[in-house]
Enzyme design. Structure first.
Site, PDB file in Angstrom:
ATOM      1  N   GLU A   1     -28.317   9.153  -2.790  1.00 20.31           N
ATOM      2  CA  GLU A   1     -29.354   9.757  -3.632  1.00 20.31           C
ATOM      3  C   GLU A   1     -29.241  11.276  -3.455  1.00 20.31           C
ATOM      4  O   GLU A   1     -29.152  11.738  -2.306  1.00 20.31           O
ATOM      5  CB  GLU A   1     -30.746   9.291  -3.141  1.00 20.31           C
ATOM      6  CG  GLU A   1     -31.090   7.878  -3.606  1.00 20.31           C
ATOM      7  CD  GLU A   1     -31.013   7.740  -5.124  1.00 20.31           C
ATOM      8  OE1 GLU A   1     -30.266   6.852  -5.585  1.00 20.31           O
ATOM      9  OE2 GLU A   1     -31.617   8.579  -5.835  1.00 20.31           O
TER      10      GLU A   1
ATOM     11  N   ASN B   1      -7.765   9.121   5.992  1.00 21.75           N
ATOM     12  CA  ASN B   1      -6.787   8.561   5.065  1.00 21.75           C
ATOM     13  C   ASN B   1      -5.380   8.624   5.660  1.00 21.75           C
ATOM     14  O   ASN B   1      -5.103   9.489   6.499  1.00 21.75           O
ATOM     15  CB  ASN B   1      -6.827   9.300   3.717  1.00 21.75           C
ATOM     16  CG  ASN B   1      -8.204   9.191   3.062  1.00 21.75           C
ATOM     17  OD1 ASN B   1      -8.956   8.255   3.351  1.00 21.75           O
ATOM     18  ND2 ASN B   1      -8.546  10.147   2.226  1.00 21.75           N
TER      19      ASN B   1
ATOM     20  N   ARG C   1       0.836  -1.221   0.000  1.00 21.95           N
ATOM     21  CA  ARG C   1       0.000   0.000   0.000  1.00 21.95           C
ATOM     22  C   ARG C   1       0.861   1.257   0.000  1.00 21.95           C
ATOM     23  O   ARG C   1       0.548   2.245  -0.669  1.00 21.95           O
ATOM     24  CB  ARG C   1      -0.931  -0.016   1.214  1.00 21.95           C
ATOM     25  CG  ARG C   1      -2.067  -0.992   1.060  1.00 21.95           C
ATOM     26  CD  ARG C   1      -2.969  -0.995   2.264  1.00 21.95           C
ATOM     27  NE  ARG C   1      -3.541   0.312   2.516  1.00 21.95           N
ATOM     28  CZ  ARG C   1      -4.001   0.682   3.716  1.00 21.95           C
ATOM     29  NH1 ARG C   1      -3.922  -0.150   4.745  1.00 21.95           N
ATOM     30  NH2 ARG C   1      -4.516   1.869   3.892  1.00 21.95           N
TER      31      ARG C   1
ATOM     32  N   ALA D   1     -15.696  13.255  -6.062  1.00 19.83           N
ATOM     33  CA  ALA D   1     -15.136  14.411  -5.344  1.00 19.83           C
ATOM     34  C   ALA D   1     -14.300  15.285  -6.271  1.00 19.83           C
ATOM     35  O   ALA D   1     -14.329  16.514  -6.181  1.00 19.83           O
ATOM     36  CB  ALA D   1     -14.277  13.909  -4.186  1.00 19.83           C
TER      37      ALA D   1
ATOM     38  N   HIS E   1      -6.336   8.621  11.675  1.00 19.45           N
ATOM     39  CA  HIS E   1      -5.907   7.224  11.668  1.00 19.45           C
ATOM     40  C   HIS E   1      -4.426   7.061  11.345  1.00 19.45           C
ATOM     41  O   HIS E   1      -4.010   5.999  10.896  1.00 19.45           O
ATOM     42  CB  HIS E   1      -6.760   6.415  10.671  1.00 19.45           C
ATOM     43  CG  HIS E   1      -8.195   6.332  11.107  1.00 19.45           C
ATOM     44  ND1 HIS E   1      -9.225   6.038  10.245  1.00 19.45           N
ATOM     45  CD2 HIS E   1      -8.780   6.521  12.312  1.00 19.45           C
ATOM     46  CE1 HIS E   1     -10.365   6.038  10.912  1.00 19.45           C
ATOM     47  NE2 HIS E   1     -10.129   6.336  12.169  1.00 19.45           N
TER      48      HIS E   1
HETATM   49  C1  BV8 Z   1     -11.663   2.440  18.383  1.00 25.74           C
HETATM   50  C2  BV8 Z   1      -5.972   3.008   9.275  1.00 25.74           C
HETATM   51  C3  BV8 Z   1     -11.788   2.480  20.730  1.00 25.74           C
HETATM   52  C4  BV8 Z   1      -5.353   1.680   8.987  1.00 25.74           C
HETATM   53  C5  BV8 Z   1      -8.328   2.527   9.699  1.00 25.74           C
HETATM   54  C6  BV8 Z   1     -15.552  -4.295  18.046  1.00 25.74           C
HETATM   55  C7  BV8 Z   1     -14.312  -4.399  18.659  1.00 25.74           C
HETATM   56  C8  BV8 Z   1     -13.390  -3.359  18.644  1.00 25.74           C
HETATM   57  C9  BV8 Z   1     -13.717  -2.175  18.003  1.00 25.74           C
HETATM   58  C10 BV8 Z   1     -14.946  -2.100  17.384  1.00 25.74           C
HETATM   59  C11 BV8 Z   1     -15.866  -3.120  17.400  1.00 25.74           C
HETATM   60  N1  BV8 Z   1     -16.965  -2.725  16.698  1.00 25.74           N
HETATM   61  C12 BV8 Z   1     -16.769  -1.481  16.236  1.00 25.74           C
HETATM   62  C13 BV8 Z   1     -15.563  -1.090  16.668  1.00 25.74           C
HETATM   63  C14 BV8 Z   1     -14.967   0.155  16.426  1.00 25.74           C
HETATM   64  C15 BV8 Z   1     -14.081   0.000  15.195  1.00 25.74           C
HETATM   65  C16 BV8 Z   1     -14.947   0.022  13.958  1.00 25.74           C
HETATM   66  O1  BV8 Z   1     -15.508   1.046  13.654  1.00 25.74           O
HETATM   67  N2  BV8 Z   1     -15.055  -1.131  13.268  1.00 25.74           N
HETATM   68  C17 BV8 Z   1     -15.870  -1.179  12.071  1.00 25.74           C
HETATM   69  C18 BV8 Z   1     -15.251  -2.160  11.072  1.00 25.74           C
HETATM   70  C19 BV8 Z   1     -17.285  -1.601  12.480  1.00 25.74           C
HETATM   71  N3  BV8 Z   1     -13.231   1.155  15.263  1.00 25.74           N
HETATM   72  C20 BV8 Z   1     -12.026   1.043  15.829  1.00 25.74           C
HETATM   73  O2  BV8 Z   1     -11.529   0.001  16.197  1.00 25.74           O
HETATM   74  C21 BV8 Z   1     -11.319   2.371  16.028  1.00 25.74           C
HETATM   75  N4  BV8 Z   1     -10.830   2.442  17.361  1.00 25.74           N
HETATM   76  O3  BV8 Z   1     -12.859   2.314  18.283  1.00 25.74           O
HETATM   77  O4  BV8 Z   1     -11.005   2.584  19.592  1.00 25.74           O
HETATM   78  C22 BV8 Z   1     -11.785   1.019  21.057  1.00 25.74           C
HETATM   79  C23 BV8 Z   1     -10.597   0.439  21.425  1.00 25.74           C
HETATM   80  C24 BV8 Z   1     -10.611  -0.903  21.768  1.00 25.74           C
HETATM   81  C25 BV8 Z   1     -11.807  -1.658  21.700  1.00 25.74           C
HETATM   82  C26 BV8 Z   1     -12.994  -1.035  21.279  1.00 25.74           C
HETATM   83  C27 BV8 Z   1     -12.986   0.283  20.938  1.00 25.74           C
HETATM   84  C28 BV8 Z   1     -10.136   2.475  15.082  1.00 25.74           C
HETATM   85  C29 BV8 Z   1     -10.634   2.567  13.674  1.00 25.74           C
HETATM   86  C30 BV8 Z   1      -9.459   2.932  12.756  1.00 25.74           C
HETATM   87  C31 BV8 Z   1      -9.149   1.766  11.870  1.00 25.74           C
HETATM   88  N5  BV8 Z   1      -8.097   2.176  10.921  1.00 25.74           N
HETATM   89  N6  BV8 Z   1      -7.361   2.980   8.877  1.00 25.74           N
HETATM   90  C32 BV8 Z   1      -5.202   1.472   7.500  1.00 25.74           C
HETATM   91  O5  BV8 Z   1      -5.486   2.388   6.708  1.00 25.74           O
HETATM   92  O6  BV8 Z   1      -4.760   0.375   7.141  1.00 25.74           O
HETATM   93  S1  BV8 Z   1      -9.907   2.502   9.159  1.00 25.74           S
HETATM   94  C33 BV8 Z   1      -9.898   2.614   7.497  1.00 25.74           C
HETATM   95  O7  BV8 Z   1     -11.144   2.150   7.077  1.00 25.74           O
HETATM   96  C34 BV8 Z   1      -9.848   4.041   7.014  1.00 25.74           C
HETATM   97  O8  BV8 Z   1      -8.970   4.827   7.770  1.00 25.74           O
HETATM   98  C35 BV8 Z   1     -11.261   4.487   7.089  1.00 25.74           C
HETATM   99  O9  BV8 Z   1     -11.549   5.042   8.326  1.00 25.74           O
HETATM  100  C36 BV8 Z   1     -11.986   3.187   6.973  1.00 25.74           C
HETATM  101  C37 BV8 Z   1     -12.525   3.069   5.578  1.00 25.74           C
HETATM  102  O10 BV8 Z   1     -13.527   3.960   5.505  1.00 25.74           O
HETATM  103  P1  BV8 Z   1     -13.598   5.006   4.301  1.00 25.74           P
HETATM  104  O11 BV8 Z   1     -12.456   5.933   4.359  1.00 25.74           O
HETATM  105  O12 BV8 Z   1     -14.956   5.549   4.415  1.00 25.74           O
HETATM  106  O13 BV8 Z   1     -13.411   4.179   2.976  1.00 25.74           O
HETATM  107  P2  BV8 Z   1     -14.450   3.172   2.345  1.00 25.74           P
HETATM  108  O14 BV8 Z   1     -13.718   2.393   1.334  1.00 25.74           O
HETATM  109  O15 BV8 Z   1     -15.195   2.476   3.441  1.00 25.74           O
HETATM  110  O16 BV8 Z   1     -15.517   4.112   1.620  1.00 25.74           O
HETATM  111  C38 BV8 Z   1     -15.103   4.891   0.536  1.00 25.74           C
HETATM  112  C39 BV8 Z   1     -16.318   5.690   0.134  1.00 25.74           C
HETATM  113  O17 BV8 Z   1     -15.939   6.582  -0.899  1.00 25.74           O
HETATM  114  C40 BV8 Z   1     -17.446   4.820  -0.419  1.00 25.74           C
HETATM  115  O18 BV8 Z   1     -18.653   5.181   0.216  1.00 25.74           O
HETATM  116  C41 BV8 Z   1     -17.479   5.165  -1.918  1.00 25.74           C
HETATM  117  O19 BV8 Z   1     -18.801   5.186  -2.419  1.00 25.74           O
HETATM  118  C42 BV8 Z   1     -16.899   6.558  -1.911  1.00 25.74           C
HETATM  119  N7  BV8 Z   1     -16.179   6.935  -3.132  1.00 25.74           N
HETATM  120  C43 BV8 Z   1     -15.408   6.135  -3.922  1.00 25.74           C
HETATM  121  N8  BV8 Z   1     -14.868   6.891  -4.921  1.00 25.74           N
HETATM  122  C44 BV8 Z   1     -15.314   8.165  -4.737  1.00 25.74           C
HETATM  123  C45 BV8 Z   1     -16.149   8.194  -3.605  1.00 25.74           C
HETATM  124  N9  BV8 Z   1     -16.753   9.324  -3.174  1.00 25.74           N
HETATM  125  C46 BV8 Z   1     -16.523  10.446  -3.883  1.00 25.74           C
HETATM  126  N10 BV8 Z   1     -15.733  10.504  -4.969  1.00 25.74           N
HETATM  127  C47 BV8 Z   1     -15.120   9.387  -5.431  1.00 25.74           C
HETATM  128  N11 BV8 Z   1     -14.355   9.451  -6.541  1.00 25.74           N
END
Ligand code: BV8
Length: 250
Positions: free
Chosen positions: A222, A107, A75, A236, A124
Site C-alpha cells: 500500500e 538475484n 533457468r 521497478a 545468493h
Molecule cells: C541460511 C539462490 C544459515 C538459489 C535463493 C529452516 C531450515 C533451514 C533454513 C531455514 C529454515 N527456516 C528459515 C531458514 C532460512 C532460509 C529461509 O529463509 N527460508 C525461507 C523459505 C523461509 N534461508 C536459508 O536457508 C539461507 N541460508 O539461512 O543459512 C543456515 C544454514 C543452515 C541451517 C539453517 C540456517 C539461504 C537462502 C538463499 C536461498 N537461495 N536463491 C536460486 O536462485 O535458485 S533464495 C531465492 O528466493 C532468491 O535468491 C531470493 O532470495 C528468494 C526469492 O525472494 P525474492 O527475490 O524476494 O523473490 P520473490 O519471488 O519472493 O518476490 C518477488 C517480489 O517482487 C514480489 O514481492 C513481487 O510482488 C515483486 N515484484 C514482481 N514484479 C515486480 C515486483 N516489484 C517491483 N517491480 C516489478 N515489476
C-alpha cells in the site's frame, strides 16, 4: 515535476539528492520486467509441480541431481536470453550520482552487472557460474558433456550451479559487506523482493534500526509516505526511472 508524484515523493527526492550513502537490496521483482519468472510466480511447464524451496536445496540435489541440474539449465537459458530493463539501468544512474552506493542482490542472473552497475554484492551466488559439489570450488570453462549433471574435471564429483541453496550459508564476506552497507545507509531501498528469505530480508530492518530512510518498492505494498519510511507501489522499471528524473533532471 508534480510535487505529489506517487512514484517520486518530494521528501524522498530531496533525501536522495542529499544522500551520501545509498544501499539497495534487489529481489526477483526487478528482473520480472526482463521476462524472468519470480519465485512467487507459479512454476510453469514441467516445473509446475515443484516449489523452488523443493529444488534449491543440497538435499534435492543429492536425491535427484539430474532433476535439479535440468531446472537450473532451464533457468540459465532464460537468464541468457534476458536483458537488463529500465529498473536495472536507473540503479546504474543512481550509483553515478551517489558517493557511496552499494547494490546488494538476491538475484543470480547477472542483469545488474550487464546493465553497468559497478559495485554488486551477490548474496545468493550466480547461476552462470558452476562449481564442484564435493570440492565447493568454481569450475571455469568446463567442456560440454553429455553427462547430466556433468562431472568435475579435477575430482570427478558432480557439478552444480554456484548459487546458495536453502539451508546453505551465504558467502561470508558478501553478507558482512551487505550488513555494513545497511548499517551505514542514509537511504535503504528494498526493491522487488517479497522479504521471505533470511538473512537477506533482515537487512531492511537493520537499516531502519540504524536510522536510514527506508523505501519499499513493490507491486504488493500500500503506498505510504511516512518519512523516514516510504512504500511505493509500482513496477521497478517505471518507478526507478521516475525517481531518477525527479532527483536529477537532465
Ligand atoms: C541460511 C539462490 C544459515 C538459489 C535463493 C529452516 C531450515 C533451514 C533454513 C531455514 C529454515 N527456516 C528459515 C531458514 C532460512 C532460509 C529461509 O529463509 N527460508 C525461507 C523459505 C523461509 N534461508 C536459508 O536457508 C539461507 N541460508 O539461512 O543459512 C543456515 C544454514 C543452515 C541451517 C539453517 C540456517 C539461504 C537462502 C538463499 C536461498 N537461495 N536463491 C536460486 O536462485 O535458485 S533464495 C531465492 O528466493 C532468491 O535468491 C531470493 O532470495 C528468494 C526469492 O525472494 P525474492 O527475490 O524476494 O523473490 P520473490 O519471488 O519472493 O518476490 C518477488 C517480489 O517482487 C514480489 O514481492 C513481487 O510482488 C515483486 N515484484 C514482481 N514484479 C515486480 C515486483 N516489484 C517491483 N517491480 C516489478 N515489476
Amino acid at each position: 515535476m508534480d510535487k505529489h508524484n506517487a512514484f517520486a515523493p518530494a521528501g524522498l527526492v530531496e533525501a536522495l539528492q542529499a544522500a551520501e550513502r545509498v544501499t539497495v537490496l534487489t529481489g526477483a521483482g526487478i528482473s520480472a520486467e526482463s521476462g524472468l519468472p519470480t519465485f512467487r510466480d507459479p512454476m510453469t511447464g514441467l516445473w509446475e509441480k515443484y516449489r523452488p524451496e523443493d529444488l534449491a536445496t543440497p538435499q534435492a540435489f543429492r536425491r535427484n541431481p539430474r532433476l535439479v541440474w535440468e531446472w537450473y539449465t532451464w533457468r540459465r537459458k532464460l537468464v541468457e536470453q534476458a536483458a537488463p530493463n529500465a529498473g536495472h539501468r536507473a540503479l546504474v544512474t543512481i550509483e553515478q550520482h551517489i558517493s557511496e552506493f552499494t547494490l546488494i542482490t538476491q538475484n543470480v542472473d547477472s542483469l545488474h552487472q550487464q546493465a553497468g552497475s559497478q559495485r554488486v554484492i551477490e548474496l545468493h551466488g550466480n547461476i552462470r557460474r558452476t562449481k564442484c559439489f564435493d570440492e565447493n570450488v568454481v569450475v571455469e570453462n568446463r567442456e560440454e558433456s553429455a553427462e547430466v549433471p556433468p562431472r568435475c574435471p579435477r575430482c570427478g564429483g558432480l557439478l552444480r550451479p554456484d548459487v546458495v541453496w536453502f539451508g546453505e550459508q551465504l558467502p561470508e564476506q558478501a553478507f558482512h559487506t551487505a550488513v555494513e552497507a545497511a548499517v551505514h545507509a542514509d537511504i535503504f531501498f528494498a526493491i522487488g523482493t517479497s522479504g521471505t528469505v533470511e538473512p537477506a530480508a533482515s537487512l531492511a530492518r537493520v537499516a531502519q534500526r540504524f536510522g536510514a530512510t527506508v523505501v519499499i518498492l513493490n507491486l504488493d505494498v500500500e503506498p505510504l509516505e511516512a518519512p523516514p519510511l516510504y512504500h511505493i507501489n509500482g513496477r521497478a522499471g517505471i518507478v526507478l526511472p521516475a525517481l531518477v528524473r525527479a532527483a536529477w533532471p537532465e
